[in-house]
Design a protein around this motif. Structure first.
Motif, mmCIF file in Angstrom:
data_model
loop_
_atom_site.group_PDB
_atom_site.id
_atom_site.type_symbol
_atom_site.label_atom_id
_atom_site.label_comp_id
_atom_site.label_asym_id
_atom_site.label_seq_id
_atom_site.Cartn_x
_atom_site.Cartn_y
_atom_site.Cartn_z
ATOM 1 N N ASP A 90 1.049 -1.544 -0.283
ATOM 2 C CA ASP A 90 0.190 -0.067 0.829
ATOM 3 C C ASP A 90 0.408 1.380 -0.458
ATOM 4 O O ASP A 90 1.590 1.263 1.286
ATOM 5 C CB ASP A 90 -0.831 0.121 1.045
ATOM 6 C CG ASP A 90 -2.188 1.071 1.193
ATOM 7 O OD1 ASP A 90 -1.823 2.259 0.162
ATOM 8 O OD2 ASP A 90 -2.836 0.993 1.511
ATOM 9 N N GLN A 97 3.864 0.392 8.555
ATOM 10 C CA GLN A 97 2.311 0.647 8.770
ATOM 11 C C GLN A 97 2.041 -0.328 7.668
ATOM 12 O O GLN A 97 0.933 -1.801 8.352
ATOM 13 C CB GLN A 97 1.281 1.850 8.145
ATOM 14 C CG GLN A 97 1.228 3.103 9.455
ATOM 15 C CD GLN A 97 0.925 4.150 8.489
ATOM 16 O OE1 GLN A 97 1.035 4.212 7.418
ATOM 17 N NE2 GLN A 97 0.314 5.103 10.000
ATOM 18 N N ASN A 98 2.974 -1.126 6.493
ATOM 19 C CA ASN A 98 2.316 -2.360 6.409
ATOM 20 C C ASN A 98 3.006 -3.544 6.920
ATOM 21 O O ASN A 98 2.080 -4.249 6.500
ATOM 22 C CB ASN A 98 3.762 -2.128 4.598
ATOM 23 C CG ASN A 98 2.853 -1.164 4.013
ATOM 24 O OD1 ASN A 98 1.557 -1.634 2.932
ATOM 25 N ND2 ASN A 98 2.458 -0.296 2.882
ATOM 26 N N LEU A 101 0.344 -4.654 9.215
ATOM 27 C CA LEU A 101 -1.132 -4.563 8.570
ATOM 28 C C LEU A 101 -0.829 -5.786 8.657
ATOM 29 O O LEU A 101 -2.150 -6.807 8.946
ATOM 30 C CB LEU A 101 -1.175 -3.681 7.803
ATOM 31 C CG LEU A 101 -2.912 -4.165 7.243
ATOM 32 C CD1 LEU A 101 -4.236 -4.115 7.627
ATOM 33 C CD2 LEU A 101 -3.580 -3.328 5.800
ATOM 34 N N HIS A 102 0.217 -6.495 8.263
ATOM 35 C CA HIS A 102 0.743 -7.455 7.442
ATOM 36 C C HIS A 102 0.601 -8.606 9.478
ATOM 37 O O HIS A 102 -0.201 -9.765 8.677
ATOM 38 C CB HIS A 102 1.442 -7.803 6.947
ATOM 39 C CG HIS A 102 1.761 -9.631 6.841
ATOM 40 N ND1 HIS A 102 1.839 -9.349 5.106
ATOM 41 C CD2 HIS A 102 2.997 -10.319 7.356
ATOM 42 C CE1 HIS A 102 2.397 -11.526 5.180
ATOM 43 N NE2 HIS A 102 2.742 -10.861 6.208
ATOM 44 N N ALA A 103 1.550 -8.197 10.023
ATOM 45 C CA ALA A 103 1.376 -8.675 11.195
ATOM 46 C C ALA A 103 -0.437 -9.030 11.855
ATOM 47 O O ALA A 103 -0.326 -10.150 12.350
ATOM 48 C CB ALA A 103 1.968 -7.920 12.470
ATOM 49 N N GLU A 104 -0.797 -8.264 11.890
ATOM 50 C CA GLU A 104 -2.333 -8.076 12.005
ATOM 51 C C GLU A 104 -3.216 -9.050 12.026
ATOM 52 O O GLU A 104 -4.042 -9.813 12.411
ATOM 53 C CB GLU A 104 -3.322 -6.911 12.640
ATOM 54 C CG GLU A 104 -1.911 -5.322 13.040
ATOM 55 C CD GLU A 104 -2.672 -5.945 14.727
ATOM 56 O OE1 GLU A 104 -3.808 -6.926 15.193
ATOM 57 O OE2 GLU A 104 -1.814 -5.670 15.759
ATOM 58 N N LEU A 105 -3.058 -9.466 10.026
ATOM 59 C CA LEU A 105 -3.712 -10.104 9.427
ATOM 60 C C LEU A 105 -2.553 -11.449 9.629
ATOM 61 O O LEU A 105 -4.020 -12.282 9.535
ATOM 62 C CB LEU A 105 -3.496 -9.991 7.723
ATOM 63 C CG LEU A 105 -4.315 -8.434 7.341
ATOM 64 C CD1 LEU A 105 -3.951 -8.568 6.165
ATOM 65 C CD2 LEU A 105 -6.113 -8.802 7.487
ATOM 66 N N TYR A 106 -2.271 -11.675 9.790
ATOM 67 C CA TYR A 106 -1.955 -12.667 10.134
ATOM 68 C C TYR A 106 -1.753 -13.074 11.556
ATOM 69 O O TYR A 106 -0.918 -14.343 11.891
ATOM 70 C CB TYR A 106 -0.181 -13.334 10.011
ATOM 71 C CG TYR A 106 -0.571 -13.261 8.411
ATOM 72 C CD1 TYR A 106 -0.309 -12.382 8.058
ATOM 73 C CD2 TYR A 106 -0.307 -14.769 7.570
ATOM 74 C CE1 TYR A 106 -0.277 -12.491 6.127
ATOM 75 C CE2 TYR A 106 -0.182 -15.023 6.368
ATOM 76 C CZ TYR A 106 -0.327 -14.038 5.934
ATOM 77 O OH TYR A 106 -0.185 -13.645 3.745
ATOM 78 N N GLY A 107 -2.127 -12.799 12.996
ATOM 79 C CA GLY A 107 -2.296 -12.825 13.774
ATOM 80 C C GLY A 107 -1.499 -12.903 14.829
ATOM 81 O O GLY A 107 -1.267 -13.971 15.696
ATOM 82 N N MET A 108 0.245 -12.644 14.764
ATOM 83 C CA MET A 108 0.670 -12.289 15.556
ATOM 84 C C MET A 108 0.600 -11.784 16.828
ATOM 85 O O MET A 108 0.047 -10.769 16.896
ATOM 86 C CB MET A 108 2.077 -11.846 15.071
ATOM 87 C CG MET A 108 3.434 -12.434 13.473
ATOM 88 S SD MET A 108 4.218 -11.107 12.213
ATOM 89 C CE MET A 108 5.236 -10.932 13.764
ATOM 90 N N ILE A 113 5.053 -8.603 17.531
ATOM 91 C CA ILE A 113 5.824 -7.504 16.212
ATOM 92 C C ILE A 113 6.677 -7.036 16.071
ATOM 93 O O ILE A 113 7.686 -6.757 15.375
ATOM 94 C CB ILE A 113 3.989 -7.095 15.638
ATOM 95 C CG1 ILE A 113 2.824 -7.910 16.368
ATOM 96 C CG2 ILE A 113 4.314 -6.289 15.153
ATOM 97 C CD1 ILE A 113 1.156 -7.044 16.322
ATOM 98 N N ARG A 149 8.282 -7.646 4.103
ATOM 99 C CA ARG A 149 6.558 -8.343 5.334
ATOM 100 C C ARG A 149 6.459 -10.096 4.588
ATOM 101 O O ARG A 149 6.130 -10.344 5.281
ATOM 102 C CB ARG A 149 5.643 -7.750 3.975
ATOM 103 C CG ARG A 149 4.562 -8.254 4.229
ATOM 104 C CD ARG A 149 3.233 -7.084 2.963
ATOM 105 N NE ARG A 149 3.145 -7.298 2.338
ATOM 106 C CZ ARG A 149 2.885 -6.841 0.543
ATOM 107 N NH1 ARG A 149 2.247 -6.000 1.588
ATOM 108 N NH2 ARG A 149 2.904 -7.729 -0.492
ATOM 109 N N HIS A 153 6.115 -13.453 9.967
ATOM 110 C CA HIS A 153 5.312 -14.008 10.698
ATOM 111 C C HIS A 153 6.195 -15.321 10.694
ATOM 112 O O HIS A 153 5.396 -16.247 11.023
ATOM 113 C CB HIS A 153 3.924 -14.692 10.228
ATOM 114 C CG HIS A 153 3.850 -14.563 8.349
ATOM 115 N ND1 HIS A 153 3.665 -13.628 7.434
ATOM 116 C CD2 HIS A 153 3.738 -15.647 7.543
ATOM 117 C CE1 HIS A 153 3.895 -14.349 6.687
ATOM 118 N NE2 HIS A 153 3.568 -15.666 6.461
#
Ligand SMILES: Nc1ncnc2c1ncn2[C@@H]1O[C@H](COP(=O)(O)OP(=O)(O)OP(=O)(O)O)[C@@H](O)[C@H]1O
Ligand SMILES: [Mg+2]
Lengths: 328, 305
Positions: A90, A97-98, A101-108, A113, A149, A153
């Motif tokens: 993005d 921030q990119n 966001l990835h870390a959150e999507l992958y539920g780390m 994080i 990125r 994870h």
């Protein structure tokens, strides 16, 4: 634990009439760096899309990190990292921030994080620019950020679809040094695609793929040894006559490659004096001769019948590729 | 939203969390299996991205105010010289204010939904699609994000209410706020549903324009909805936006001190076969439509490869 990182049997994908991938089989061992080498439109990205669960195979099956790509999509996704052929960052977010966001999507787990983001950003030398908008990054920096990125994870298998396309040689080699150090230092399996021959040399094993089929699969050394011939190229004013002369006089089947008369012989250096001795004055005069040790280009040529550049020049995808490179 | 409480970290996660020697960590342990908490985190992450992007886009905040200003102050002022005899002393600007507010929210929500078309074009959608979370979480996050952004825009238009004779009490402000947020959500859901199918920005914008304009004009944003010719009356009752404009206008007029005659003329309320539809039911119509479209959007995004 002994299960291969990737195992593929009879995998195929067609889009309507187009058979993008037509039944391929291979296995990739844990910790291996495995390369898919092929011209534009060969089916490299399609294969990656199937392996990373973004495309459903028309037939055949594949397991990644021990999980089936159709039946256990989610488990596969949790265990892989991806760098797509086209950027998927993005531009209006900062690098950090990119990544977040990835870390959150992958539920780390939250507490991992920040340190992990720092680790990957430092590894790919992006730490200083973590608060810059990605839109201000150069192509090489974007690529590095995407690799960071993909690693964030801690995936078991990392997929890289043409990680260095459109980058300058210096950036390419620095990205390659990260990739090789990854393979060496961490227990991570890397599956990558490329159409740069020199890059394929970095892989533990490579598969040459052409028109949806795996033509040959082995280590780069074994492949080069299997060709066993030096490559000779001759410049004259009349290519047709030269090819005919080579056939009559020396029994050699030469063909055009990259606009030059090209053929393979076992001992290139010894062949050249003989060539001049026996070259009839009636034949078109030879302007120059070059001899090269077998390279992956020759491997590609001997298995597919054309050089990779010629294979690409004949493809309409070439335009797409150029547009992509220019837009970077 | 997900709570901030931390789960007990696994030893392996702690070991790698120290930032030292990632060489011998056990790969793959960072990504836990799917859970409600995980989905909520994904929703919030996607939602937050929309807000970050919106806050960077000051120009968009400004430009989307142009249209409401034109309607309220140019069209509203111009037409009021013509219609003043039939508005019973109520300013025409006050009359069209609820409709203009709805329009502003509607257009912002539409632009928010369009962002998913851009996401696809610039590839970011793939990054979200391949994440180990449900597609519904991605769509929900996008939808909430779009609704929040449009709702924020609505608040700005709410703030110009006093300039056109709408003086808020706390109750009125809350009522209008809730209604416009609901509308923002439903329109975003509509946009998402369309964006699942229409992958080209130009087509998407054309489609939206084609849907928005009739919706706005038929909704009664600019005229009272009783005494319409039969065909227009039917179209008006079919238009979903009618059920957002009407309760909003009712709320505004409930706080005006005007003669019953004026109220009946300007705020007649929507009727179904002569039956006055209560405001709550109207809001429910908007909400249900929104939820249905959201469900369709989720189904469509879940089935694409
Ligand atoms: N979504 C799609 N719809 C239709 N055809 C497709 C689609 N994706 C790929 N193809 C076709 O499948 C074939 C293989 O494409 P693919 O992208 O896998 O090639 P590639 O090896 O990655 O090439 P490149 O080096 O250009 O990236 C091409 O002929 C392409 O046109
Ligand atoms: Mg490709």
């Amino acid at each position: 634990m002994d299960e291969p990182a990737i195992s593929v049997t009879g995998l195929a994908k067609s889009y309507g009439e187009i058979e993008a991938v037509c039944g391929i089989d291979f296995e990739v061992a844990r910790g291996e760096t495995f390369g898919f080498l092929g011209p534009n439109g060969a089916g490299k990205s399609t294969t990656i899309n199937m392996l990373c669960t973004l495309a459903r195979p028309t037939s055949g099956s594949a397991r990644v990190a021990g999980f089936d790509v159709v039946a256990e999509r989610d488990r596969v996704r949790r265990n892989i990292g991806l760098v797509f052929q086209d950027t998927t960052l993005d531009n209006y977010l900062t690098a950090e921030q990119n990544l977040r966001l990835h870390a959150e999507l992958y539920g780390m787990p939250r507490e991992t994080i920040a340190p992990r983001m720092k680790t990957v950003q430092e590894m790919l030398q992006l730490w200083e620019r973590r608060d810059s908008l990605v839109g201000t990054f150069s192509g090489g920096m974007k690529r590095r950020l995407e690799i960071a990125r993909g690693l964030l994870h801690s995936p078991r298998v990392l997929f890289l679809d043409e990680p260095t396309i459109g980058l300058d040689p210096q950036t390419r080699s620095s990205i390659w040094s990260y990739i090789s150090s990854l393979g060496r230092e961490q227990d991570i399996t890397i599956f990558l695609t490329t159409h740069y021959m020199d890059e394929a040399e970095y892989c533990d094993r490579i598969a040459i793929i052409d028109r949806g089929k795996i033509v040959v699969l082995d280590t780069p050394e074994a492949l080069k040894a299997s060709v066993g011939k030096d490559r000779v190229q001759i410049h004259t004013d009349d290519d047709e006559a030269t090819i005919a002369a080579l056939r009559e006089r020396f029994g050699i089947e030469a063909r055009m490659a990259e606009g030059v008369v090209t053929f393979g012989v076992a001992e290139g250096e010894q062949f050249v004096p003989r060539l001049f001795d026996e070259w009839d004055p009636a034949h078109p005069p030879i302007r120059s001769v070059s001899v090269a040790r077998p390279s992956l280009d020759d491997v590609f040529m001997s298995y597919t019948g054309s050089t990779i550049r010629d294979a690409e020049a004949g493809s309409t995808d070439m335009m797409r590729n150029m547009a992509r490179m220019m837009s970077r | 939203m997900a709570t901030e409480s931390t789960v007990p970290p696994t030893p392996a996660a702690l070991a790698s969390g120290s930032g030292s020697a990632p060489a011998h960590e056990i790969p793959g342990l960072h990504v836990p299996s799917r859970s409600v908490r995980g989905e909520l985190r994904a929703i919030r992450a996607v939602w937050r991205r929309e807000l970050i992007r919106f806050s960077r886009d000051r120009l968009r905040i400004l430009t989307s105010l142009v249209q409401p200003f034109l309607f309220l102050f140019v069209l509203g002022t111009g037409l009021s010289t013509l219609v003043s005899s039939s508005t019973h002393g109520v300013s025409f600007r006050t009359f069209i204010y609820p409709g203009v507010l709805c329009m502003a929210v509607m257009f912002t929500a539409m632009f928010s939904a369009a962002s998913i078309v851009w996401d696809r074009e610039f590839g970011f959608l793939r990054e979200m699609m391949v994440a180990p979370v449900r597609r519904s979480s991605i769509v929900l996050g996008k939808c909430f994000g779009g609704a929040t952004v449009a709702g924020f825009q609505g608040v700005i238009v709410m703030a110009i209410g006093p300039l056109v004779g709408v003086h808020y009490t706390l109750g009125l402000a809350l009522e209008i706020f809730a209604l416009q947020l609901l509308l923002a959500f439903s329109i975003t859901a509509f946009g998402m549903m369309a964006a699942a199918r229409v992958t080209q920005m130009q087509s998407f914008m054309a489609l939206m324009q084609m849907a928005m304009m009739p919706m706005f004009f038929l909704s009664g944003a600019l005229f009272p909805v009783n005494k319409l010719p039969a065909w227009l009356g039917v179209l008006n009752r079919i238009d979903p936006l009618t059920y957002a404009v009407d309760p909003m206008r009712r709320a505004v007029f409930a706080h005006l001190d005007i003669a019953p005659l004026a109220r009946r003329a300007l705020d007649p309320g929507v009727t179904w076969w002569g039956w006055h539809v209560p405001g709550l039911l109207e809001a429910a119509v908007v909400a249900i439509l929104g939820l249905v479209m959201l469900a369709v959007a989720i189904a469509e995004f879940s089935s694409v490869e």
